[in-house]
Design a protein around this motif. Structure first.
Motif, PDB file in Angstrom:
ATOM      1  N   VAL A 229       1.439   7.241  -3.238  1.00  0.00           N
ATOM      2  CA  VAL A 229       1.353   6.133  -4.194  1.00  0.00           C
ATOM      3  C   VAL A 229       2.419   5.078  -3.899  1.00  0.00           C
ATOM      4  CG1 VAL A 229       0.280   7.500  -6.015  1.00  0.00           C
ATOM      5  CG2 VAL A 229       2.782   7.414  -5.851  1.00  0.00           C
ATOM      6  N   VAL A 230       3.568   5.517  -3.393  1.00  0.00           N
ATOM      7  CA  VAL A 230       4.614   4.556  -3.029  1.00  0.00           C
ATOM      8  C   VAL A 230       4.192   3.758  -1.804  1.00  0.00           C
ATOM      9  CG1 VAL A 230       7.006   4.280  -2.279  1.00  0.00           C
ATOM     10  CG2 VAL A 230       6.427   6.009  -4.006  1.00  0.00           C
ATOM     11  N   GLN A 231       3.662   4.445  -0.787  1.00  0.00           N
ATOM     12  CA  GLN A 231       3.215   3.744   0.413  1.00  0.00           C
ATOM     13  C   GLN A 231       2.067   2.792   0.097  1.00  0.00           C
ATOM     14  OE1 GLN A 231       4.388   3.319   3.304  1.00  0.00           O
ATOM     15  NE2 GLN A 231       2.655   2.213   4.168  1.00  0.00           N
ATOM     16  N   LYS A 232       1.225   3.121  -0.860  1.00  0.00           N
ATOM     17  CA  LYS A 232       0.129   2.232  -1.230  1.00  0.00           C
ATOM     18  C   LYS A 232       0.655   0.868  -1.650  1.00  0.00           C
ATOM     19  CE  LYS A 232      -3.912   1.862  -4.245  1.00  0.00           C
ATOM     20  NZ  LYS A 232      -4.714   2.515  -5.318  1.00  0.00           N
ATOM     21  N   GLN A 233       1.791   0.848  -2.350  1.00  0.00           N
ATOM     22  CA  GLN A 233       2.373  -0.422  -2.774  1.00  0.00           C
ATOM     23  C   GLN A 233       2.880  -1.209  -1.566  1.00  0.00           C
ATOM     24  OE1 GLN A 233       2.409  -1.530  -6.133  1.00  0.00           O
ATOM     25  NE2 GLN A 233       2.794  -3.415  -4.959  1.00  0.00           N
ATOM     26  N   TYR A 234       3.477  -0.504  -0.609  1.00  0.00           N
ATOM     27  CA  TYR A 234       3.915  -1.180   0.614  1.00  0.00           C
ATOM     28  C   TYR A 234       2.731  -1.768   1.368  1.00  0.00           C
ATOM     29  CZ  TYR A 234       8.823   0.240   0.547  1.00  0.00           C
ATOM     30  OH  TYR A 234      10.162   0.365   0.242  1.00  0.00           O
ATOM     31  N   ILE A 235       1.637  -1.025   1.434  1.00  0.00           N
ATOM     32  CA  ILE A 235       0.444  -1.500   2.135  1.00  0.00           C
ATOM     33  C   ILE A 235      -0.097  -2.763   1.481  1.00  0.00           C
ATOM     34  CG2 ILE A 235      -1.995  -0.945   2.542  1.00  0.00           C
ATOM     35  CD1 ILE A 235      -1.086   1.902   3.195  1.00  0.00           C
ATOM     36  N   GLU A 236      -0.105  -2.786   0.160  1.00  0.00           N
ATOM     37  CA  GLU A 236      -0.572  -3.974  -0.546  1.00  0.00           C
ATOM     38  C   GLU A 236       0.379  -5.155  -0.341  1.00  0.00           C
ATOM     39  OE1 GLU A 236      -1.002  -2.761  -4.570  1.00  0.00           O
ATOM     40  OE2 GLU A 236      -2.802  -1.540  -4.186  1.00  0.00           O
ATOM     41  N   ASN A 237       1.681  -4.876  -0.387  1.00  0.00           N
ATOM     42  CA  ASN A 237       2.665  -5.950  -0.240  1.00  0.00           C
ATOM     43  C   ASN A 237       2.628  -6.596   1.139  1.00  0.00           C
ATOM     44  OD1 ASN A 237       3.519  -5.432  -2.838  1.00  0.00           O
ATOM     45  ND2 ASN A 237       5.360  -4.303  -2.209  1.00  0.00           N
ATOM     46  N   TYR A 238       2.358  -5.777   2.172  1.00  0.00           N
ATOM     47  CA  TYR A 238       2.405  -6.291   3.543  1.00  0.00           C
ATOM     48  C   TYR A 238       1.029  -6.357   4.194  1.00  0.00           C
ATOM     49  CZ  TYR A 238       7.442  -5.839   3.082  1.00  0.00           C
ATOM     50  OH  TYR A 238       8.749  -5.976   2.667  1.00  0.00           O
ATOM     51  N   ASP A 239      -0.041  -6.276   3.395  1.00  0.00           N
ATOM     52  CA  ASP A 239      -1.408  -6.495   3.865  1.00  0.00           C
ATOM     53  C   ASP A 239      -1.762  -5.560   5.021  1.00  0.00           C
ATOM     54  OD1 ASP A 239      -3.921  -7.635   3.862  1.00  0.00           O
ATOM     55  OD2 ASP A 239      -3.361  -9.251   5.233  1.00  0.00           O
TER      56      ASP A 239
END
Length: 404
Positions: free
Chosen positions: A147-157
């Protein structure tokens, strides 16, 4: 009388012509001329070839080097029951870091996605890996994420590289009947594999931007035209022996990685602890049955702890903001170093222990691990001749790998 004078004049003119010829010859550079002899010109120094190094290994780029292509990172399972993996021997750099439950995971880096063999089992993304390679903008191949990495993926496309989210039947395949090292079948979620061919096909179909220009190498490498640097161990505590022919890294109670230096190869051979068997086994690539070997070992220590609010899944946070101490092994020797990173968009840097100047590692394949500083006291290096082969008591794994 007139005749005598005529003869004398004729002889005088002849002598003058001879002298004139001699004078012309001297002016042409012969000794006795009126002009100085020319000065010898120094031979110009040849222009050296420009430094053109492979981004991940530091070696000179060859004709097949994929100039301008993005690095590719692939997340690979390391659950004990799912070994051996495939494709890791082809990686130019391999990262190993603890995730939940004390287990570790791999991230394999490649210069050219077209050259990636069948690799896997492909598993989910974790931010402790992603943050290390984000400055290099790699193609980041994984199936699912925390769930934490999902936020990184969204932030950096980066969502385009979640194979699970973009599954169309062509991004990976499952080997559902595969058996592990013990001859047992494994759960379906641990049977996914991809390859360079599938990745290239995906890039073409989805028109993914696979181009980047890199103006530096991943680490500072010794110039491939210069001799290798042999670690001296001068900063080791209490003048400890820098002989590191066996290096043992403990990530947790159940996950440990060991390297034995082979002087014939000039490389370290990798083995891992099998808690169910209570001993170490060679880490091999199922594609070719080759044991994984590395020129460089880079061991970095930092604080690793559970993300607040994510205790149920034991999601681990690795602190990269402040840097820390580390060790560099090459050629059977070890050196104490420091490392720095800072923000997510700043590259990982290795520096000298005392002056914090850039630290240069030797060209070659590198194994890089980030280890909890609580395990610093369990990190060992020793001469291979004195290393004790001990049968370690089996331990049980208290956590299972998350399925996300």
């Amino acid at each position: 009388m007139k005749r005598l004078v005529s003869i004398v004049l004729t002889l005088a003119l002849a002598a003058g012509l001879f002298t004139a010829c001699g004078g012309n010859s001297g002016s042409g550079g012969q000794p006795g001329g009126n002009e100085p002899a020319p000065t010898a010109q120094p031979t110009p120094e040849p222009t050296p070839e420009p430094y053109e190094a492979n981004v991940l290994t530091g070696y000179e780029k060859n004709l097949d080097y994929p100039e301008g292509q993005r690095i590719t990172a692939v997340m690979v399972n390391n659950l004990t029951a799912c070994r051996p993996q495939r494709g890791l021997s082809a990686a130019q750099m391999l990262f190993e870091i603890k995730v939940e439950g004390g287990i570790t995971r791999f991230m394999a880096l490649f210069n050219d996605y077209n050259e990636i063999p069948t690799i896997g089992p492909v598993r989910s993304a974790r931010d402790q890996f992603f943050r290390l390679v984000l400055p290099w903008q790699p193609l980041y191949v994984h199936i699912g994420q925390s769930v934490v990495q999902k936020q990184y993926i969204e932030n950096y496309d980066y969502d385009e590289w979640n194979l699970e989210g973009n599954f169309d039947g062509k991004l990976y395949f499952r080997n559902k009947d595969r058996r592990n090292w013990a001859g047992n079948t494994v759960a379906t979620e641990h049977t996914a594999y991809t390859s360079g061919e599938l990745i290239a096909d995906y890039i073409n179909r989805k028109e993914v931007d696979d181009r980047r220009s890199y103006n530096s190498t991943f680490f500072n490498f010794v110039d491939y035209r210069d001799p290798a640097y042999i670690p001296t161990g001068e900063h080791l505590k209490d003048g400890a022996d820098p002989t590191a022919e066996r290096v043992t890294i403990r990530h947790s109670q159940s996950y440990r990685t060991r390297f034995d230096y082979d002087p014939a190869l000039g490389q370290y051979k990798m083995a891992q602890y099998y808690s169910t068997a209570g001993n170490y086994r060679d880490t091999v690539d199922e594609n070719n049955d080759q044991q994984l070997t590395f020129d460089n070992l880079i061991v970095l220590f930092t604080d690793i702890h559970v993300y607040p609010g994510h205790e149920a899944k034991d999601l681990q946070y690795a602190e990269y903001s402040w840097g820390g101490v580390g060790y560099y092994c090459y050629g059977g020797k070890i050196e104490l170093i420091r490392w720095q990173k800072g923000t997510d968009l700043e590259a990982l840097r290795l520096v000298t222990f005392d002056t914090e100047e850039p630290f240069y590692i030797n060209c070659g394949k590198s194994y890089v691990t980030v280890v909890d500083q609580d395990e610093l006291g369990n990190f060992k290096w020793e001469p291979l001749a004195t290393a004790q082969e001990t049968q370690e008591a089996p331990t049980s794994e208290t956590f299972q790998e998350s399925d996300d």
